[in-house]
Design a protein around this motif. Structure first.
Motif, PDB file in Angstrom:
ATOM      1  N   LEU A   1      -6.041   4.115   2.593  1.00  0.00           N
ATOM      2  CA  LEU A   1      -6.623   2.777   2.446  1.00  0.00           C
ATOM      3  C   LEU A   1      -8.075   2.770   2.898  1.00  0.00           C
ATOM      4  O   LEU A   1      -8.944   2.184   2.223  1.00  0.00           O
ATOM      5  CB  LEU A   1      -5.808   1.768   3.258  1.00  0.00           C
ATOM      6  CG  LEU A   1      -6.326   0.331   3.251  1.00  0.00           C
ATOM      7  CD1 LEU A   1      -6.351  -0.245   1.839  1.00  0.00           C
ATOM      8  CD2 LEU A   1      -5.482  -0.548   4.164  1.00  0.00           C
TER       9      LEU A   1
ATOM     10  N   PRO B   1      -0.525   6.178   3.934  1.00  0.00           N
ATOM     11  CA  PRO B   1      -1.081   4.954   3.338  1.00  0.00           C
ATOM     12  C   PRO B   1      -2.274   4.351   4.083  1.00  0.00           C
ATOM     13  O   PRO B   1      -3.293   4.038   3.452  1.00  0.00           O
ATOM     14  CB  PRO B   1       0.130   4.014   3.294  1.00  0.00           C
ATOM     15  CG  PRO B   1       1.289   4.928   3.131  1.00  0.00           C
ATOM     16  CD  PRO B   1       0.950   6.110   3.990  1.00  0.00           C
TER      17      PRO B   1
ATOM     18  N   ILE C   1       0.817  -1.225   0.000  1.00  0.00           N
ATOM     19  CA  ILE C   1       0.000   0.000   0.000  1.00  0.00           C
ATOM     20  C   ILE C   1       0.846   1.268   0.000  1.00  0.00           C
ATOM     21  O   ILE C   1       0.289   2.369   0.010  1.00  0.00           O
ATOM     22  CB  ILE C   1      -0.957   0.034   1.208  1.00  0.00           C
ATOM     23  CG1 ILE C   1      -0.166   0.068   2.528  1.00  0.00           C
ATOM     24  CG2 ILE C   1      -1.920  -1.152   1.194  1.00  0.00           C
ATOM     25  CD1 ILE C   1      -1.026   0.318   3.755  1.00  0.00           C
TER      26      ILE C   1
ATOM     27  N   PRO D   1      -2.854   2.939  -2.151  1.00  0.00           N
ATOM     28  CA  PRO D   1      -3.955   2.237  -1.493  1.00  0.00           C
ATOM     29  C   PRO D   1      -5.159   1.980  -2.391  1.00  0.00           C
ATOM     30  O   PRO D   1      -5.830   0.943  -2.235  1.00  0.00           O
ATOM     31  CB  PRO D   1      -4.305   3.170  -0.331  1.00  0.00           C
ATOM     32  CG  PRO D   1      -2.994   3.809   0.021  1.00  0.00           C
ATOM     33  CD  PRO D   1      -2.340   4.050  -1.314  1.00  0.00           C
TER      34      PRO D   1
ATOM     35  N   ALA E   1      -4.250  -0.936  -4.368  1.00  0.00           N
ATOM     36  CA  ALA E   1      -4.201  -2.110  -3.490  1.00  0.00           C
ATOM     37  C   ALA E   1      -5.584  -2.712  -3.291  1.00  0.00           C
ATOM     38  O   ALA E   1      -5.740  -3.943  -3.278  1.00  0.00           O
ATOM     39  CB  ALA E   1      -3.587  -1.720  -2.141  1.00  0.00           C
TER      40      ALA E   1
ATOM     41  N   GLY F   1      -2.059  -4.747   4.927  1.00  0.00           N
ATOM     42  CA  GLY F   1      -1.188  -3.870   4.151  1.00  0.00           C
ATOM     43  C   GLY F   1       0.276  -4.108   4.458  1.00  0.00           C
ATOM     44  O   GLY F   1       0.668  -4.290   5.620  1.00  0.00           O
TER      45      GLY F   1
END
Length: 480
Positions: free
Chosen positions: A454, A450, A401, A417, A420, A434
């Motif tokens: 996310l 991050p 991430i 993110p 991801a 992560g």
């Protein structure tokens, strides 16, 4: 142009070194090699601790001796898992046979000069993190002492994943199989330990604190994923571990004194079976609940049909991802990079390693959403949907991430993110954690951004923000 209060020549040089190490990834073939660089085989003690930590409890000598030891049999499965059509075409192999490439329109190659220019411009722009890069001043990522299972049993039903910083995870499978992914326990991810990107969070434990390692899985040979000091120390404290690496990397391990190494191409698999051995040992053994079980002997003959009582079996698969490789200025792409699947004890893990998802247009302002409507037709890496359809679903995905700014420079090779979460969905992971953040400053995003992004990305996709795709404290374990 902003400077941090702690700015100075040493920190500037450190930051510049980090940028140069990132630019290695865009430069072809090898200037540095394992034989050309002197390494210190002792991992240095860490002095830069910027987050709370506790001291891990060392395994006692009694715990180390109370062990079941197994003979390891590694072989190609008779019944292979599904693979995509055309897999034998090897489109990721260069035609001259001297390296590898990403065979998708989602990949973009950049010239080194353009990379350095973009990084410098980003450091001096209006939204810059400062000439020296993002601040690592506390608070950062909490560090806690990991609580590993001190023994293992083939009757265990526990499924645990422990984050040890950056891309390193230790996974304890039901039934006793133990895997260490991309271990880096040195102070710096660099060709040398006196200069280069330095940890801003402490390692949560030492290699000797890990009770048992059956397999070490490496995604690629960049210094933040493959560290010589760590491999030497692993070899010393866990001599019976097998190493699984992408094509072209075995020679490096052999030159480091590691013989138990299997290299694989994308979509290839190996089965490993650990069978209780009949000999005895008093040290270096793999912990178990039975103090009378014999020690580990390693053999490379194919596994016998069927499993003996108390045997431990796992299937390890090498899978595609979108990245590159290099350990010097002129060996870019000479060895393969990969993501991985591990299945054992009825559970399956996907390890993303280090990967990009798509290449966004140059020089987009940070305020622009590159997942907006105008960018909906940007090519994405098709490998992840293939992985999900052919090898999924996965119980847990370990998905990168971090390390994504400047976005247009890093996007081909590093997921942010939002990427991801798409990888999580494409690969059909039920849960995810992560990785690839919180340890080294490699790029320009704020170090705690991050996990915040996310949650935003999960919400945008209509996925619960907690309990599905989470982040851990360094040293923390998640049980499933």
């Amino acid at each position: 142009m902003r400077l941090h209060p702690t700015s100075g020549l040493p920190r500037f040089l450190q930051s510049l070194r980090s940028c140069l190490l990132q630019s290695y990834r865009f430069i072809p073939r090898s200037l540095f090699s394992h034989s050309q660089i002197y390494y210190n085989n002792v991992v240095p003690h860490l002095s830069a601790v910027s987050s709370p930590t506790t001291t891990p409890t060392r395994m006692s000598s009694t715990q180390a001796i109370i062990a079941s030891v197994y003979s390891a049999s590694v072989s190609t499965p008779q019944n292979l898992s599904s693979s995509p059509e055309g897999v034998t075409n090897k489109s990721h192999h260069l035609k001259d046979g001297k390296g590898f490439t990403n065979p998708w329109p989602s990949w973009r190659d950049l010239e080194p000069f353009k990379v350095l220019k973009a990084v410098a411009r980003n450091r001096m722009g209006p939204d810059s993190p400062g000439l020296l890069g993002p601040s690592t001043a506390p608070p950062t990522v909490p560090v806690v002492a990991p609580q590993f299972l001190p023994t293992r049993s083939t009757f265990s039903t526990e499924f645990r994943a422990t984050w040890l910083g950056h891309a390193c995870f230790y996974v304890e499978f039901p039934g006793g199989f133990r895997v260490l992914f991309d271990p880096v326990f040195s102070e710096r991810c660099s060709p040398v330990q006196f200069f280069g990107p330095k940890r801003y969070t402490k390692i949560p434990c030492d290699i000797v604190d890990i009770p048992v390692v059956d397999a070490v899985v490496i995604s690629h040979n960049h210094y933040d994923h493959l560290d010589h000091n760590t491999i030497i120390k692993l070899k010393k404290h866990h001599p019976d571990a097998w190493y699984f690496v992408p094509l072209g990397n075995k020679a490096w391990f052999t030159s480091s004194g590691v013989e138990k190494c299997i290299e694989l191409d994308w979509w290839e698999e190996q089965d490993i079976v650990l069978t209780p051995s009949g000999s005895q040992t008093s040290a270096g053994a793999s912990p178990s609940t039975n103090p009378n079980e014999p020690p580990l002997e390693v053999q490379t003959e194919p596994a016998e049909e069927g499993l003996k009582a108390n045997s431990i079996a796992a299937r390890i698969g090498c899978l595609p991802c979108q990245h590159t490789s290099a350990r010097g200025l002129t060996d870019r792409g000479a060895t393969l990079w990969a993501s991985w699947s591990i299945e054992s004890g009825g559970r399956k893990v996907y390890f993303g390693g280090d990967t990009g998802y798509r290449a966004v247009p140059p020089d987009l302002p940070k305020s622009v959403d590159d997942y907006g409507e105008e960018f909906k037709d940007l090519p994405i890496c098709p490998a992840f949907k293939q992985i999900g359809e052919l090898r999924g679903p996965f119980d847990v995905g370990l998905i990168p991430i971090g390390a994504y700014q400047p976005r247009w420079v890093m996007s081909p090779m590093h997921a942010n993110p939002y990427d991801a979460v798409r990888i999580f969905v494409d690969t059909k992971c039920k849960k995810a954690l992560g990785i690839h953040w919180g340890t080294f400053v490699l790029t320009d995003e704020p170090i705690l951004e991050p996990p915040r992004l996310l949650k935003e990305a999960l919400g945008k996709e209509g996925i619960e923000k907690e309990g599905v795709f989470d982040v851990l404290n360094i040293g923390e374990t998640r049980e499933y």
